[in-house]
Design an enzyme around this catalytic site. Structure first.
Site, PDB file in Angstrom:
ATOM      1  N   GLN A  70      -5.372   6.564 -21.272  1.00  0.00           N
ATOM      2  CA  GLN A  70      -4.296   7.276 -20.256  1.00  0.00           C
ATOM      3  C   GLN A  70      -4.635   6.487 -18.794  1.00  0.00           C
ATOM      4  O   GLN A  70      -5.661   7.611 -18.178  1.00  0.00           O
ATOM      5  CB  GLN A  70      -3.869   8.315 -20.416  1.00  0.00           C
ATOM      6  CG  GLN A  70      -2.443   8.998 -19.793  1.00  0.00           C
ATOM      7  CD  GLN A  70      -2.245  10.661 -19.678  1.00  0.00           C
ATOM      8  OE1 GLN A  70      -3.905  11.396 -18.857  1.00  0.00           O
ATOM      9  NE2 GLN A  70      -1.400  11.153 -20.250  1.00  0.00           N
ATOM     10  N   CYS A 100       1.080  15.981 -16.516  1.00  0.00           N
ATOM     11  CA  CYS A 100      -0.182  17.291 -14.866  1.00  0.00           C
ATOM     12  C   CYS A 100      -0.008  17.270 -14.347  1.00  0.00           C
ATOM     13  O   CYS A 100       1.333  16.604 -13.530  1.00  0.00           O
ATOM     14  CB  CYS A 100      -1.998  15.585 -14.883  1.00  0.00           C
ATOM     15  SG  CYS A 100      -2.254  16.939 -13.794  1.00  0.00           S
ATOM     16  N   LYS A 139       3.464  10.086 -21.294  1.00  0.00           N
ATOM     17  CA  LYS A 139       3.095  11.474 -21.823  1.00  0.00           C
ATOM     18  C   LYS A 139       3.635  12.251 -21.348  1.00  0.00           C
ATOM     19  O   LYS A 139       3.258  12.076 -20.095  1.00  0.00           O
ATOM     20  CB  LYS A 139       1.728  11.448 -21.758  1.00  0.00           C
ATOM     21  CG  LYS A 139       1.502  13.112 -22.812  1.00  0.00           C
ATOM     22  CD  LYS A 139      -0.108  13.835 -23.591  1.00  0.00           C
ATOM     23  CE  LYS A 139       0.013  14.738 -23.357  1.00  0.00           C
ATOM     24  NZ  LYS A 139      -0.457  15.683 -22.338  1.00  0.00           N
ATOM     25  N   ASN A 200       4.012  17.636 -29.394  1.00  0.00           N
ATOM     26  CA  ASN A 200       2.483  17.938 -28.793  1.00  0.00           C
ATOM     27  C   ASN A 200       3.505  19.378 -28.504  1.00  0.00           C
ATOM     28  O   ASN A 200       4.229  20.011 -27.796  1.00  0.00           O
ATOM     29  CB  ASN A 200       1.865  17.195 -27.864  1.00  0.00           C
ATOM     30  CG  ASN A 200       1.434  18.030 -26.984  1.00  0.00           C
ATOM     31  OD1 ASN A 200       0.976  17.845 -25.746  1.00  0.00           O
ATOM     32  ND2 ASN A 200      -0.043  18.434 -27.637  1.00  0.00           N
ATOM     33  N   ASP A 202       1.314  23.493 -28.724  1.00  0.00           N
ATOM     34  CA  ASP A 202       1.513  24.504 -29.595  1.00  0.00           C
ATOM     35  C   ASP A 202       0.590  24.788 -31.380  1.00  0.00           C
ATOM     36  O   ASP A 202       1.185  25.742 -31.811  1.00  0.00           O
ATOM     37  CB  ASP A 202       2.257  25.704 -29.605  1.00  0.00           C
ATOM     38  CG  ASP A 202       2.094  26.058 -27.747  1.00  0.00           C
ATOM     39  OD1 ASP A 202       1.047  25.830 -27.642  1.00  0.00           O
ATOM     40  OD2 ASP A 202       2.992  26.669 -27.480  1.00  0.00           O
TER      41      ASP A 202
HETATM   42  C1  LIG Z   1      -8.819  20.795 -20.912  1.00  0.00           C
HETATM   43  C2  LIG Z   1      -7.221  20.005 -21.207  1.00  0.00           C
HETATM   44  C3  LIG Z   1      -7.388  18.918 -20.135  1.00  0.00           C
HETATM   45  C4  LIG Z   1      -6.397  18.094 -20.290  1.00  0.00           C
HETATM   46  N1  LIG Z   1      -5.896  16.719 -19.190  1.00  0.00           N
HETATM   47  C5  LIG Z   1      -4.664  16.443 -20.341  1.00  0.00           C
HETATM   48  C6  LIG Z   1      -4.486  15.275 -20.124  1.00  0.00           C
HETATM   49  O1  LIG Z   1      -5.755  14.099 -18.875  1.00  0.00           O
HETATM   50  N2  LIG Z   1      -4.022  13.982 -20.169  1.00  0.00           N
HETATM   51  C7  LIG Z   1      -2.667  14.539 -20.330  1.00  0.00           C
HETATM   52  O2  LIG Z   1      -1.848  13.757 -19.980  1.00  0.00           O
HETATM   53  N3  LIG Z   1      -2.633  15.980 -20.708  1.00  0.00           N
HETATM   54  C8  LIG Z   1      -3.912  17.007 -20.667  1.00  0.00           C
HETATM   55  N4  LIG Z   1      -3.914  18.045 -21.169  1.00  0.00           N
HETATM   56  C9  LIG Z   1      -2.486  18.054 -21.756  1.00  0.00           C
HETATM   57  C10 LIG Z   1      -2.671  18.345 -23.141  1.00  0.00           C
HETATM   58  O3  LIG Z   1      -2.942  16.863 -22.914  1.00  0.00           O
HETATM   59  C11 LIG Z   1      -1.818  18.734 -23.720  1.00  0.00           C
HETATM   60  O4  LIG Z   1      -0.897  17.841 -23.401  1.00  0.00           O
HETATM   61  C12 LIG Z   1      -1.495  19.907 -23.956  1.00  0.00           C
HETATM   62  O5  LIG Z   1      -2.571  20.849 -24.255  1.00  0.00           O
HETATM   63  C13 LIG Z   1      -0.288  20.134 -25.049  1.00  0.00           C
HETATM   64  O6  LIG Z   1      -1.388  20.382 -25.937  1.00  0.00           O
HETATM   65  P1  LIG Z   1      -1.983  21.780 -27.199  1.00  0.00           P
HETATM   66  O7  LIG Z   1      -0.658  22.837 -26.913  1.00  0.00           O
HETATM   67  O8  LIG Z   1      -2.404  20.735 -28.459  1.00  0.00           O
HETATM   68  O9  LIG Z   1      -3.105  22.049 -26.301  1.00  0.00           O
HETATM   69  C14 LIG Z   1      -5.278  19.103 -21.193  1.00  0.00           C
HETATM   70  C15 LIG Z   1      -5.234  20.262 -21.376  1.00  0.00           C
HETATM   71  C16 LIG Z   1      -6.606  21.509 -21.321  1.00  0.00           C
HETATM   72  C17 LIG Z   1      -6.110  21.957 -21.716  1.00  0.00           C
END
Ligand SMILES: Cc1cc2nc3c(=O)[nH]c(=O)nc-3n(C[C@H](O)[C@H](O)[C@H](O)COP(=O)(O)O)c2cc1C
Length: 255
Positions: A70, A100, A139, A200, A202
């Site tokens: 990414q 982000c 994304k 994606n 939760d």
């Molecule tokens: C510590 C952390 C780092 C993340 N880094 C990125 C990233 O580099 N690129 C991205 O698109 N999303 C990033 N995210 C978002 C996650 O990819 C994801 O979309 C988000 O946590 C929701 O999914 P989940 O509920 O399964 O955690 C990050 C989230 C967390 C908590």
């Protein structure tokens, strides 16, 4: 599930997680069972200008293939050059960050700021698409401060620019990580999309993934935070999907 010419053995995807999804973490998840792993977001500036910090994020081996790298940024030309570099290094898929919500990234016009600048988003997607041959994905969030319209605008642009799949983390940029993921927004995206949609947000247990698929008809599921707590979750989701697929002739999952 198919992304461009890449056939995934399973519709389960490890989310990009800055500071977490480095090579050792990805290899563990891959070994336990997962269709696709993603690198953390990598700065297009850092890639093009060869910053040492960025170079360290590029470690990869064939064992983790297929891998999606990414990138983030807001300059169409730099993003295209960065995508070219990533493709040459062996990325199977290039993903662009539209989600982000960290202030520093938003201030530079990158990440979720692209949800409110469709003209710039189009320029970036057009220039990256021209620069690489591997599948291109994005994304996104559900919008800048309101859900729905921005996401559908970006979807349309993405499809016109030749993007191969789209992932949605269904919170607005303004929301950051507050509140809960609104899966109905994934369902709305899927209804309109001609390209595969990855849901994606939760998922904290394997059954949640099945529920997301059932509610939204998404083509793949992506897990982030829970994979840090339970690295088996993607493998558990995969086996649940396969089990359900075998036992349920009435309810077919769109996978
Ligand atoms: C510590 C952390 C780092 C993340 N880094 C990125 C990233 O580099 N690129 C991205 O698109 N999303 C990033 N995210 C978002 C996650 O990819 C994801 O979309 C988000 O946590 C929701 O999914 P989940 O509920 O399964 O955690 C990050 C989230 C967390 C908590």
């Amino acid at each position: 599930m198919q992304i461009g010419n890449i056939n995934l053995s399973s519709p389960t995807i490890l989310a990009p997680l800055a500071g977490i999804t480095n090579l050792p973490f990805r290899l563990i998840i891959k070994k336990l069972g997962c269709g696709l792993v993603c690198s953390e977001m990598i700065s297009s500036n850092g890639l093009v200008y060869k910053s040492l910090k960025t170079q360290m994020l590029l470690n990869s081996t064939e064992k983790e293939s297929p891998i999606s790298f990414q990138i983030f940024g807001s300059d169409p030309e730099l993003m295209a050059k960065a995508a070219e570099i990533i493709e040459e290094l062996g990325a199977d898929i290039v993903d662009i960050n539209f989600g982000c919500s960290v202030r520093k990234i938003l201030k530079s016009g990158a990440g979720a700021a692209l949800m409110k600048t469709p003209d710039l988003a189009e320029k970036i997607l057009m220039s990256v698409r021209k620069a690489i041959n591997v599948p291109l994905t994005i994304k996104i969030r559900t919008g800048w401060d309101t859900s729905g319209k921005d996401a559908l605008t970006i979807l349309k642009i993405a499809e016109e620019c030749g993007v191969d799949a789209i992932t949605m983390h269904p919170r607005t940029a303004k929301q950051g990580f507050t509140g809960s993921a609104d899966w109905s927004q994934i369902a709305a995206l899927k209804k309109t999309a001609k390209i595969p949609v990855i849901g994606n947000g939760d998922i904290t247990k394997p059954e949640d993934a099945l529920e997301m698929i059932s509610q939204t008809r998404c083509d793949g599921v992506m897990v982030g935070r829970e994979a840090m707590i339970n690295p088996w979750i993607l493998a558990q989701i995969d086996s649940l999907i396969k089990k359900k697929g075998k036992t349920s002739s009435r309810h077919k999952y769109a996978l």
